[in-house]
Motif scaffolding. Structure first.
Motif, PDB file in Angstrom:
ATOM      1  N   ALA A   1       0.820  -1.204   0.000  1.00 12.66           N
ATOM      2  CA  ALA A   1       0.000   0.000   0.000  1.00 12.66           C
ATOM      3  C   ALA A   1       0.857   1.258   0.000  1.00 12.66           C
ATOM      4  O   ALA A   1       0.516   2.254  -0.643  1.00 12.66           O
ATOM      5  N   GLN A   2       1.978   1.225   0.708  1.00 14.60           N
ATOM      6  CA  GLN A   2       2.865   2.384   0.722  1.00 14.60           C
ATOM      7  C   GLN A   2       3.436   2.649  -0.663  1.00 14.60           C
ATOM      8  O   GLN A   2       3.540   3.799  -1.107  1.00 14.60           O
ATOM      9  N   TRP A   3       3.832   1.604  -1.369  1.00 13.80           N
ATOM     10  CA  TRP A   3       4.350   1.777  -2.722  1.00 13.80           C
ATOM     11  C   TRP A   3       3.273   2.327  -3.648  1.00 13.80           C
ATOM     12  O   TRP A   3       3.529   3.232  -4.460  1.00 13.80           O
ATOM     13  N   LEU A   4       2.046   1.785  -3.538  1.00 11.91           N
ATOM     14  CA  LEU A   4       0.959   2.255  -4.387  1.00 11.91           C
ATOM     15  C   LEU A   4       0.617   3.710  -4.094  1.00 11.91           C
ATOM     16  O   LEU A   4       0.342   4.495  -5.004  1.00 11.91           O
ATOM     17  N   ARG A   5       0.627   4.058  -2.823  1.00 12.26           N
ATOM     18  CA  ARG A   5       0.320   5.449  -2.453  1.00 12.26           C
ATOM     19  C   ARG A   5       1.396   6.400  -2.991  1.00 12.26           C
ATOM     20  O   ARG A   5       1.092   7.493  -3.468  1.00 12.26           O
ATOM     21  N   ALA A   6       2.673   5.979  -2.932  1.00 12.17           N
ATOM     22  CA  ALA A   6       3.739   6.802  -3.506  1.00 12.17           C
ATOM     23  C   ALA A   6       3.568   6.949  -5.013  1.00 12.17           C
ATOM     24  O   ALA A   6       3.815   8.021  -5.576  1.00 12.17           O
ATOM     25  N   ALA A   7       3.112   5.877  -5.678  1.00 10.79           N
ATOM     26  CA  ALA A   7       2.878   5.949  -7.123  1.00 10.79           C
ATOM     27  C   ALA A   7       1.748   6.918  -7.445  1.00 10.79           C
ATOM     28  O   ALA A   7       1.827   7.691  -8.412  1.00 10.79           O
ATOM     29  N   VAL A   8       0.686   6.905  -6.622  1.00 12.07           N
ATOM     30  CA  VAL A   8      -0.426   7.837  -6.834  1.00 12.07           C
ATOM     31  C   VAL A   8       0.037   9.274  -6.658  1.00 12.07           C
ATOM     32  O   VAL A   8      -0.321  10.175  -7.436  1.00 12.07           O
ATOM     33  N   LEU A   9       0.851   9.522  -5.639  1.00 12.68           N
ATOM     34  CA  LEU A   9       1.365  10.875  -5.419  1.00 12.68           C
ATOM     35  C   LEU A   9       2.260  11.321  -6.570  1.00 12.68           C
ATOM     36  O   LEU A   9       2.227  12.483  -6.983  1.00 12.68           O
ATOM     37  N   GLY A  10       3.082  10.411  -7.109  1.00 15.47           N
ATOM     38  CA  GLY A  10       3.917  10.751  -8.254  1.00 15.47           C
ATOM     39  C   GLY A  10       3.086  11.078  -9.485  1.00 15.47           C
ATOM     40  O   GLY A  10       3.386  12.029 -10.222  1.00 15.47           O
ATOM     41  N   ALA A  11       2.029  10.301  -9.717  1.00 15.78           N
ATOM     42  CA  ALA A  11       1.138  10.588 -10.844  1.00 15.78           C
ATOM     43  C   ALA A  11       0.430  11.921 -10.657  1.00 15.78           C
ATOM     44  O   ALA A  11       0.228  12.675 -11.618  1.00 15.78           O
ATOM     45  N   ASN A  12       0.044  12.223  -9.428  1.00 18.61           N
ATOM     46  CA  ASN A  12      -0.592  13.504  -9.148  1.00 18.61           C
ATOM     47  C   ASN A  12       0.361  14.671  -9.436  1.00 18.61           C
ATOM     48  O   ASN A  12      -0.042  15.695 -10.007  1.00 18.61           O
TER      49      ASN A  12
ATOM     50  N   GLY B   1      -5.735   7.519  -3.491  1.00 21.65           N
ATOM     51  CA  GLY B   1      -4.854   7.831  -2.371  1.00 21.65           C
ATOM     52  C   GLY B   1      -5.564   7.749  -1.039  1.00 21.65           C
ATOM     53  O   GLY B   1      -4.997   7.289  -0.034  1.00 21.65           O
ATOM     54  N   ALA B   2      -6.837   8.147  -0.996  1.00 19.77           N
ATOM     55  CA  ALA B   2      -7.596   8.076   0.253  1.00 19.77           C
ATOM     56  C   ALA B   2      -7.868   6.635   0.649  1.00 19.77           C
ATOM     57  O   ALA B   2      -7.771   6.275   1.828  1.00 19.77           O
ATOM     58  N   VAL B   3      -8.200   5.802  -0.321  1.00 23.28           N
ATOM     59  CA  VAL B   3      -8.461   4.389  -0.024  1.00 23.28           C
ATOM     60  C   VAL B   3      -7.204   3.701   0.486  1.00 23.28           C
ATOM     61  O   VAL B   3      -7.226   2.938   1.457  1.00 23.28           O
ATOM     62  N   LEU B   4      -6.070   3.969  -0.162  1.00 27.12           N
ATOM     63  CA  LEU B   4      -4.822   3.336   0.264  1.00 27.12           C
ATOM     64  C   LEU B   4      -4.366   3.863   1.619  1.00 27.12           C
ATOM     65  O   LEU B   4      -3.797   3.117   2.416  1.00 27.12           O
ATOM     66  N   GLY B   5      -4.613   5.143   1.887  1.00 29.07           N
ATOM     67  CA  GLY B   5      -4.218   5.716   3.166  1.00 29.07           C
ATOM     68  C   GLY B   5      -5.286   5.638   4.228  1.00 29.07           C
ATOM     69  O   GLY B   5      -5.103   6.134   5.334  1.00 29.07           O
ATOM     70  N   ARG B   6      -6.444   5.012   3.880  1.00 29.85           N
ATOM     71  CA  ARG B   6      -7.559   4.856   4.824  1.00 29.85           C
ATOM     72  C   ARG B   6      -8.002   6.200   5.395  1.00 29.85           C
ATOM     73  O   ARG B   6      -8.175   6.377   6.598  1.00 29.85           O
ATOM     74  N   ALA B   7      -8.156   7.165   4.483  1.00 34.60           N
ATOM     75  CA  ALA B   7      -8.603   8.516   4.842  1.00 34.60           C
ATOM     76  C   ALA B   7      -9.965   8.768   4.212  1.00 34.60           C
ATOM     77  O   ALA B   7     -10.382   8.042   3.309  1.00 34.60           O
ATOM     78  N   PRO B   8     -10.689   9.790   4.676  1.00 31.48           N
ATOM     79  CA  PRO B   8     -11.980  10.131   4.066  1.00 31.48           C
ATOM     80  C   PRO B   8     -11.830  10.458   2.585  1.00 31.48           C
ATOM     81  O   PRO B   8     -11.029  11.319   2.206  1.00 31.48           O
ATOM     82  N   VAL B   9     -12.615   9.798   1.735  1.00 30.11           N
ATOM     83  CA  VAL B   9     -12.473   9.949   0.290  1.00 30.11           C
ATOM     84  C   VAL B   9     -12.870  11.348  -0.160  1.00 30.11           C
ATOM     85  O   VAL B   9     -12.171  11.980  -0.954  1.00 30.11           O
ATOM     86  N   GLY B  10     -14.002  11.845   0.336  1.00 33.40           N
ATOM     87  CA  GLY B  10     -14.478  13.157  -0.092  1.00 33.40           C
ATOM     88  C   GLY B  10     -13.507  14.268   0.232  1.00 33.40           C
ATOM     89  O   GLY B  10     -13.218  15.131  -0.612  1.00 33.40           O
ATOM     90  N   ARG B  11     -12.977  14.241   1.439  1.00 30.10           N
ATOM     91  CA  ARG B  11     -12.032  15.275   1.844  1.00 30.10           C
ATOM     92  C   ARG B  11     -10.744  15.204   1.039  1.00 30.10           C
ATOM     93  O   ARG B  11     -10.174  16.222   0.641  1.00 30.10           O
ATOM     94  N   SER B  12     -10.272  13.983   0.789  1.00 30.62           N
ATOM     95  CA  SER B  12      -9.040  13.819   0.016  1.00 30.62           C
ATOM     96  C   SER B  12      -9.227  14.308  -1.421  1.00 30.62           C
ATOM     97  O   SER B  12      -8.347  14.969  -1.983  1.00 30.62           O
ATOM     98  N   CYS B  13     -10.362  13.990  -2.035  1.00 39.86           N
ATOM     99  CA  CYS B  13     -10.631  14.449  -3.395  1.00 39.86           C
ATOM    100  C   CYS B  13     -10.724  15.969  -3.458  1.00 39.86           C
ATOM    101  O   CYS B  13     -10.212  16.589  -4.392  1.00 39.86           O
ATOM    102  N   LEU B  14     -11.374  16.556  -2.458  1.00 39.09           N
ATOM    103  CA  LEU B  14     -11.508  18.012  -2.441  1.00 39.09           C
ATOM    104  C   LEU B  14     -10.145  18.689  -2.337  1.00 39.09           C
ATOM    105  O   LEU B  14      -9.877  19.672  -3.050  1.00 39.09           O
ATOM    106  N   ARG B  15      -9.267  18.170  -1.478  1.00 40.26           N
ATOM    107  CA  ARG B  15      -7.920  18.758  -1.356  1.00 40.26           C
ATOM    108  C   ARG B  15      -7.158  18.646  -2.667  1.00 40.26           C
ATOM    109  O   ARG B  15      -6.472  19.582  -3.083  1.00 40.26           O
ATOM    110  N   ALA B  16      -7.252  17.476  -3.315  1.00 45.00           N
ATOM    111  CA  ALA B  16      -6.520  17.264  -4.563  1.00 45.00           C
ATOM    112  C   ALA B  16      -7.013  18.207  -5.654  1.00 45.00           C
ATOM    113  O   ALA B  16      -6.217  18.833  -6.370  1.00 45.00           O
TER     114      ALA B  16
END
Length: 220
Positions: free
Chosen positions: A45-56, A182-197
């Protein structure tokens, strides 16, 4: 029976509470065993989350660059070329930075392994050491995947204003996807994470577009 045999029989833990204590202690030891599957999932999950951040990063930086060029020059070729140049430069920068960073971490972990071998006789497994080459390749690939989104969105549109709107819309949609993953992999609220992005991406594109429009000159 002899006195020795009788003494041995009376010394056995025949009381139910004693047997229960033994069972509980064994269950406690079993409960402390590491869950290998959960540990592997966490590392993955950490690797996938880093990949999502790189794509972002690739998406926001390339889209902002293209918006900035489109603010001062009504030329689709210039916009596409600048976006492609941003993709290549950003991917190389991400790869080199990740390679240097992970190599520094590798040197530290290898030195720690040598110290443990000298003092304790055993050290960490070499299979778990980070790979600078893999980290660099993953970062470059993730950045490139994100940067491709605005390039594809603007590649077949001639009108400059429509092209800018399509780039912004495509970047916003991709930001929602990246924020959700990124929210799913980091187990964070999806709506809030999408809004920040999305808000962060809009801010980057707006600032770049506004500054380029403000400081544009006729020579460009």
């Amino acid at each position: 029976y002899s006195s020795t045999t009788l003494a041995y029989c009376f010394s056995l833990p025949t009381h139910p509470m004693a047997l229960g204590d033994t069972k509980l202690s064994l269950e406690g030891v079993e409960g402390q065993a590491p869950d290998v599957g959960e540990q592997d999932y966490t590392q993955r999950a950490q690797w996938l989350r880093a990949a999502v951040l790189g794509a972002n990063d690739g998406l926001v930086s390339t889209a902002s660059l293209m918006m900035g060029v489109g603010a001062v020059k009504d030329d689709p070729k210039a916009m596409i070329i600048s976006g492609f140049a941003g993709l290549v430069a950003g991917a190389c920068s991400m790869a080199i930075g990740e390679f240097v960073s992970v190599y520094a971490q590798l040197d530290i972990e290898v030195a720690q392994m040598k110290r443990e071998l000298q003092t304790k006789g055993d050290g960490a497994s070499a299979d778990r050491l980070p790979s600078p080459v893999q980290a660099a390749a993953a970062s470059a690939l993730a950045f490139s995947l994100g940067a491709v989104v605005p390039l594809l969105a603007a590649g077949f549109i001639g009108n400059n204003k429509v092209r800018l709107g399509v780039v912004a819309a495509a970047a916003s949609a991709a930001l929602v996807v990246f924020g959700s993953v990124g929210a799913v992999l980091g187990r964070a609220p999806v709506g809030r994470s999408c809004l920040r992005a999305v808000v962060g991406g809009w801010a980057a594109m707006a600032v770049t577009f506004g500054l380029m429009r403000l400081f544009s000159v006729s020579a460009l």
